[in-house]
Design a protein around this motif. Sequence first.
Motif, PDB file in Angstrom:
ATOM      1  N   HIS A   1       0.817  -1.140  -0.119  1.00  0.00           N
ATOM      2  CA  HIS A   1       0.325  -0.157  -0.181  1.00  0.00           C
ATOM      3  C   HIS A   1       0.666   0.953   0.115  1.00  0.00           C
ATOM      4  CE1 HIS A   1       1.265   0.262   4.196  1.00  0.00           C
ATOM      5  NE2 HIS A   1       0.396  -0.539   4.924  1.00  0.00           N
ATOM      6  N   GLY A   2       1.673   1.178   0.215  1.00  0.00           N
ATOM      7  CA  GLY A   2       2.960   2.356   0.064  1.00  0.00           C
ATOM      8  C   GLY A   2       2.537   3.489  -1.244  1.00  0.00           C
ATOM      9  N   PHE A   3       2.651   3.299  -2.278  1.00  0.00           N
ATOM     10  CA  PHE A   3       2.543   3.909  -3.497  1.00  0.00           C
ATOM     11  C   PHE A   3       1.005   4.629  -3.623  1.00  0.00           C
ATOM     12  CE2 PHE A   3      -0.555   0.570  -5.083  1.00  0.00           C
ATOM     13  CZ  PHE A   3      -1.298   1.212  -5.598  1.00  0.00           C
ATOM     14  N   MET A   4       0.238   4.131  -2.485  1.00  0.00           N
ATOM     15  CA  MET A   4      -1.217   4.413  -3.201  1.00  0.00           C
ATOM     16  C   MET A   4      -1.211   6.025  -1.103  1.00  0.00           C
ATOM     17  SD  MET A   4      -3.821   5.120  -3.666  1.00  0.00           S
ATOM     18  CE  MET A   4      -4.197   3.573  -4.672  1.00  0.00           C
ATOM     19  N   HIS A   5      -0.494   5.673  -0.590  1.00  0.00           N
ATOM     20  CA  HIS A   5      -0.280   7.121   0.403  1.00  0.00           C
ATOM     21  C   HIS A   5       0.668   7.596  -0.164  1.00  0.00           C
ATOM     22  CE1 HIS A   5      -0.830   5.027   4.596  1.00  0.00           C
ATOM     23  NE2 HIS A   5      -0.394   3.494   3.750  1.00  0.00           N
ATOM     24  N   VAL A   6       1.300   7.983  -1.369  1.00  0.00           N
ATOM     25  CA  VAL A   6       2.308   8.480  -1.760  1.00  0.00           C
ATOM     26  C   VAL A   6       0.788   9.568  -2.213  1.00  0.00           C
ATOM     27  CG1 VAL A   6       3.434   8.981  -3.472  1.00  0.00           C
ATOM     28  CG2 VAL A   6       4.203   7.294  -1.895  1.00  0.00           C
ATOM     29  N   ALA A   7       0.374   8.140  -3.734  1.00  0.00           N
ATOM     30  CA  ALA A   7      -0.852   8.888  -4.670  1.00  0.00           C
ATOM     31  C   ALA A   7      -1.307  10.270  -3.222  1.00  0.00           C
ATOM     32  CB  ALA A   7      -1.202   7.986  -4.995  1.00  0.00           C
ATOM     33  N   LEU A   8      -2.371  10.010  -2.111  1.00  0.00           N
ATOM     34  CA  LEU A   8      -3.026  10.538  -2.068  1.00  0.00           C
ATOM     35  C   LEU A   8      -2.211  12.024  -1.262  1.00  0.00           C
ATOM     36  CD1 LEU A   8      -4.761   8.193   0.248  1.00  0.00           C
ATOM     37  CD2 LEU A   8      -6.158   8.924  -1.997  1.00  0.00           C
ATOM     38  N   ALA A   9      -1.402  12.319  -1.177  1.00  0.00           N
ATOM     39  CA  ALA A   9      -0.258  13.001  -0.578  1.00  0.00           C
ATOM     40  C   ALA A   9      -0.939  14.645  -0.901  1.00  0.00           C
ATOM     41  CB  ALA A   9       1.386  12.573  -1.063  1.00  0.00           C
ATOM     42  N   PRO A  10      -1.018  14.680  -2.438  1.00  0.00           N
ATOM     43  CA  PRO A  10      -1.584  14.539  -3.145  1.00  0.00           C
ATOM     44  C   PRO A  10       0.046  13.999  -4.227  1.00  0.00           C
ATOM     45  CG  PRO A  10      -2.069  16.695  -3.637  1.00  0.00           C
ATOM     46  CD  PRO A  10      -1.625  16.555  -2.234  1.00  0.00           C
ATOM     47  N   GLY A  11       0.436  13.378  -4.696  1.00  0.00           N
ATOM     48  CA  GLY A  11       1.128  13.542  -6.053  1.00  0.00           C
ATOM     49  C   GLY A  11       0.923  12.790  -6.840  1.00  0.00           C
ATOM     50  N   GLY A  12       0.154  13.009  -7.510  1.00  0.00           N
ATOM     51  CA  GLY A  12      -0.414  12.731  -9.258  1.00  0.00           C
ATOM     52  C   GLY A  12      -1.403  11.988  -9.757  1.00  0.00           C
ATOM     53  N   PRO A  13      -1.980  11.802 -10.476  1.00  0.00           N
ATOM     54  CA  PRO A  13      -2.939  10.579 -10.940  1.00  0.00           C
ATOM     55  C   PRO A  13      -1.632   9.196 -11.456  1.00  0.00           C
ATOM     56  CG  PRO A  13      -1.639  11.741 -13.007  1.00  0.00           C
ATOM     57  CD  PRO A  13      -1.325  13.025 -12.061  1.00  0.00           C
ATOM     58  N   VAL A  14      -2.975   8.151 -10.736  1.00  0.00           N
ATOM     59  CA  VAL A  14      -2.135   6.828 -11.226  1.00  0.00           C
ATOM     60  C   VAL A  14      -2.838   6.310 -12.755  1.00  0.00           C
ATOM     61  CG1 VAL A  14      -1.840   4.957 -10.275  1.00  0.00           C
ATOM     62  CG2 VAL A  14      -1.812   6.444  -9.316  1.00  0.00           C
ATOM     63  N   VAL A  15      -1.289   5.731 -13.303  1.00  0.00           N
ATOM     64  CA  VAL A  15      -1.957   4.729 -14.460  1.00  0.00           C
ATOM     65  C   VAL A  15      -2.282   3.772 -14.147  1.00  0.00           C
ATOM     66  CG1 VAL A  15      -1.563   5.272 -16.376  1.00  0.00           C
ATOM     67  CG2 VAL A  15      -1.688   7.049 -15.560  1.00  0.00           C
ATOM     68  N   ALA A  16      -2.420   2.753 -13.978  1.00  0.00           N
ATOM     69  CA  ALA A  16      -2.414   0.944 -14.186  1.00  0.00           C
ATOM     70  C   ALA A  16      -1.832   0.893 -15.922  1.00  0.00           C
ATOM     71  CB  ALA A  16      -3.443   0.520 -14.122  1.00  0.00           C
ATOM     72  N   VAL A  17      -0.468  -0.099 -15.743  1.00  0.00           N
ATOM     73  CA  VAL A  17      -0.085  -0.353 -16.799  1.00  0.00           C
ATOM     74  C   VAL A  17       0.461  -1.976 -17.101  1.00  0.00           C
ATOM     75  CG1 VAL A  17       2.507   0.348 -18.288  1.00  0.00           C
ATOM     76  CG2 VAL A  17       1.454   1.323 -16.807  1.00  0.00           C
ATOM     77  N   ALA A  18      -0.633  -2.437 -17.135  1.00  0.00           N
ATOM     78  CA  ALA A  18      -0.434  -4.259 -17.710  1.00  0.00           C
ATOM     79  C   ALA A  18       0.380  -4.848 -18.801  1.00  0.00           C
ATOM     80  CB  ALA A  18      -2.158  -4.375 -18.880  1.00  0.00           C
ATOM     81  N   LEU A  19       1.284  -5.187 -18.706  1.00  0.00           N
ATOM     82  CA  LEU A  19       3.248  -5.937 -19.500  1.00  0.00           C
ATOM     83  C   LEU A  19       1.869  -7.353 -19.718  1.00  0.00           C
ATOM     84  CD1 LEU A  19       6.115  -4.836 -19.833  1.00  0.00           C
ATOM     85  CD2 LEU A  19       5.632  -7.043 -19.712  1.00  0.00           C
ATOM     86  N   ILE A  20       1.872  -7.444 -20.869  1.00  0.00           N
ATOM     87  CA  ILE A  20       1.701  -9.066 -21.194  1.00  0.00           C
ATOM     88  C   ILE A  20       3.283  -9.446 -21.528  1.00  0.00           C
ATOM     89  CG2 ILE A  20       0.337 -10.932 -22.716  1.00  0.00           C
ATOM     90  CD1 ILE A  20      -1.415  -8.505 -21.612  1.00  0.00           C
ATOM     91  N   GLY A  21       3.394 -10.955 -21.440  1.00  0.00           N
ATOM     92  CA  GLY A  21       4.728 -10.872 -22.125  1.00  0.00           C
ATOM     93  C   GLY A  21       6.096 -11.771 -21.456  1.00  0.00           C
ATOM     94  N   ALA A  22       6.096 -10.432 -20.235  1.00  0.00           N
ATOM     95  CA  ALA A  22       7.052 -11.315 -19.541  1.00  0.00           C
ATOM     96  C   ALA A  22       6.981 -12.234 -18.701  1.00  0.00           C
ATOM     97  CB  ALA A  22       7.125  -9.943 -18.690  1.00  0.00           C
ATOM     98  N   GLU A  23       6.142 -12.453 -18.560  1.00  0.00           N
ATOM     99  CA  GLU A  23       5.469 -14.184 -17.357  1.00  0.00           C
ATOM    100  C   GLU A  23       5.911 -15.034 -18.684  1.00  0.00           C
ATOM    101  OE1 GLU A  23       4.717 -14.060 -14.934  1.00  0.00           O
ATOM    102  OE2 GLU A  23       3.312 -12.569 -14.195  1.00  0.00           O
ATOM    103  N   GLU A  24       6.300 -15.356 -19.867  1.00  0.00           N
ATOM    104  CA  GLU A  24       7.066 -16.043 -20.472  1.00  0.00           C
ATOM    105  C   GLU A  24       8.281 -15.957 -20.814  1.00  0.00           C
ATOM    106  OE1 GLU A  24       3.771 -14.545 -22.032  1.00  0.00           O
ATOM    107  OE2 GLU A  24       2.912 -16.365 -20.512  1.00  0.00           O
TER     108      GLU A  24
END
Length: 265
Positions: A178-201
């Motif tokens: 949960h550390g990143f959410m404490h920073v985001a609520l500071a406020p620290g700017g918007p949050v962008v979810a980044v899904a990466l497919i392929g690295a698991e293989e």
Amino acid sequence: PAPPLPLPAPPLAPAGRLATFRARLRSRLLTAVSLEHPPPERFGFRFDTAERLFLVTAFFRTFYFRVACEGIDGLPPGPVMLVANHGSHVLAWDGAMIVTSCLLDADPPRLVHGMGDHLLMQLPVLGAVARRIGATDGCRLVCTDLLRAGAAVLTFPEGVDALHRPFGQRYQLCAFRHGFMHVALAPGGPVVAVALIGAEEEAPLLGNPRWLARLLRTPVAPLSPTLVLPLPVKYRIHFGTPLHFRGPTTPEVVARHLVTVRTAL
């Protein structure tokens, strides 16, 4: 008579193409660094070293992993926190491909600072290289400092738990820290979810012996049949829409926002 048509320009030789690409990369890196005030050198970033390292990661991005990005044109300007799933086991190729894509494809180009595990950042070679290209220790104070400077940061909220995930569970997200959410609520700017497919293989996990991790003084010691060089799998990186969070940093509020980010990812 009509004037003769101009002859087409001859194709550039490989050395010419490399020089052209290097000039473009240098220009974009200069632009990205100029967006941060104060500049990132205070955390170990070195422009000339980063330029050379980005040439290497750009080669892997284009010719080895053949990265395809979706949604990167919606990356917001100013401070932003990228929150991604962690798929690479042996080396952080997933983070390198996200960082390189944001430098080469985002408008304006962004120098993304990866938040690394403290033990990994203390390693004499890998830690030093990571700092030169912009990575830092993944602590809240450093992350907040970068965001206040207008920077983009990259965090993997699954942490090292993702590096223990067996191949059969490769796309099941671990619990989020949960550390990143404490920073985001500071406020620290918007949050962008980044899904990466392929690295698991890229490097199937055979084992993760604790004795080897203790010997190497690292949080994990993943063993893969590919050793250090990953398999040439295709990467697909999906950038989500910016998420904005407000409210107190109480456990209930933080937990609710974590669910929002995890669901988006």
